[in-house]
Design a protein around this motif. Structure first.
Motif, short mmCIF file in Angstrom:
data_model
loop_
_atom_site.label_atom_id
_atom_site.label_comp_id
_atom_site.label_asym_id
_atom_site.label_seq_id
_atom_site.Cartn_x
_atom_site.Cartn_y
_atom_site.Cartn_z
N LEU A 37 -3.29 21.65 20.85
CA LEU A 37 -2.24 22.41 20.69
C LEU A 37 -1.36 22.56 21.76
O LEU A 37 -0.11 22.42 21.48
N THR B 293 3.18 29.80 24.90
CA THR B 293 2.95 29.69 23.64
C THR B 293 1.51 30.62 23.49
O THR B 293 0.54 30.25 24.31
N ASP C 74 -0.44 30.60 21.10
CA ASP C 74 -1.35 29.76 20.44
C ASP C 74 -2.66 29.36 21.42
O ASP C 74 -3.68 29.04 20.99
#
Length: 347
Positions: free
Chosen positions: A109, A207, A209
């Motif tokens: 990611l 981010t 994520d």
């Protein structure tokens, strides 16, 4: 900010290690277990540990040749990171910590975020998780706005450019271009490096994520030492770079000064009340520490309400320890009260 021309460029995990016998195996195993398809290496910069850390690392390195060890005689975090980065061979540098455990998709990611954002550095959320009631109280403080001020890498937020990042996944050539980590900055070196990346036209990207499990310090003594040292260096950096100061950095030292002055005024007022002088009005100064105590109690009720009784009780101690440790350290660092700051903060 050229991204490597490869669907899965090689990554180098760099980690400074010092007295981490308890955490090091889980941290390294989380790197080897990544689902990333590209080549990788794990570079551990070993400081002068006095526990069994180096023996644990030696066993892991012997079992997996991708785990390499490097001497870091200085023992500091920025020195260890620089030793490992210089020895690395891949174009992507993943900065990791012995207290962190990466989820299996972290590298994949992060590299995707680097590619699509065009950033020099990408980071995510530091999700503190405790195992004991004390550690759970620390974790709760870390992840709340009343603890560490509610920065995105603690409480989350929208993806986009940011001032600094937790840990960080970097383009290696940009680290070299800006001169790597400043080894004269023992704490806050991530912020200082990201400042240079941004000042030279780069982007630091957040981010949500990316979520990394972080293990808090296991005792009140080590927690207090951590935050005093962090505050010292934050104050030092605030003095060096005054334009970079924000209200978030100034709240803890302002609170410390306010509570201290309030207590002092209250003592003067108490003497005045006992002697029947006009100084008795100074008792009103006790309102300030009283408000802070009420704030801590209310925070424990609201923030830690879903935790067990022992964790909630520890929260009443942990929160002031974080605030006062960081705040006192900041004041001392900003006013340069410690003289040679590097002699007082160690790692």
């Amino acid at each position: 900010m050229t991204f490597p021309d490869s669907p899965a460029p090689g990554v180098s995990y760099v980690m400074p290690v010092l007295n981490e016998e308890r955490e090091i195996r889980a941290a390294v195993e989380s790197l080897v277990d990544q689902d990333y398809e590209g080549p990788f290496e794990v570079l551990l910069a070993l400081g002068p540990s006095v526990d069994g850390t180096n023996e644990v690392v030696a066993a892991m390195s012997a079992a997996d040749p991708r785990i390499r060890t490097l001497p870091n005689p200085v023992g500091s975090t920025p020195a260890g990171l620089n030793v490992a980065i210089r020895a690395s061979v891949h174009p992507i540098t993943v900065r990791v910590d012995a207290h962190s455990v990466l989820p299996r998709d972290y590298t994949r990611l992060a590299v995707d975020a680097l590619r699509r954002s065009g950033a020099d550095n990408v980071g995510g959320i530091m999700l503190a998780e405790g195992r004991t009631p004390f550690e759970k109280a620390v974790a709760r403080a870390y992840g709340s706005r009343v603890g560490l001020g509610g920065t995105p890498h603690h409480v989350g937020g929208a993806e986009g450019p940011t001032e600094t990042a937790y840990l960080g996944v970097f383009l290696r050539h940009r680290l070299l271009e800006v001169g790597l980590f400043d080894e004269g900055v023992k704490r806050g070196q991530d912020w200082e490096l990201n400042r240079r990346l941004r000042a030279t036209g780069g982007t630091v990207w957040f981010t949500p994520d990316l979520v990394v499990t972080y293990r808090p310090r296991p005792s009140l003594r080590t927690l207090a030492r951590q935050f005093v040292a962090t505050g010292l260096w934050r104050g030092e950096l605030a003095r060096r770079f005054p334009k970079a100061n924000t209200l978030r950095y100034l709240v803890p030292p302002a609170m410390v000064v306010g509570v201290a002055l309030g207590v002092l005024a209250g003592l003067v007022g108490l003497v005045g009340a006992l002697t029947g002088t006009a100084a008795a009005w100074a008792l009103l100064g006790l309102v300030v520490p009283g408000l802070y105590v009420a704030f801590v109690v209310l925070a424990a009720v609201l923030v830690a309400r879903g935790d067990g009784l022992r964790t909630r009780l520890w929260f009443l101690v942990v929160l002031p320890s974080i605030h006062f440790g960081w705040g006192l350290g900041f004041v001392a660092g900003f006013l340069d009260l410690t003289g040679n700051i590097t002699a007082h903060t160690g790692r």
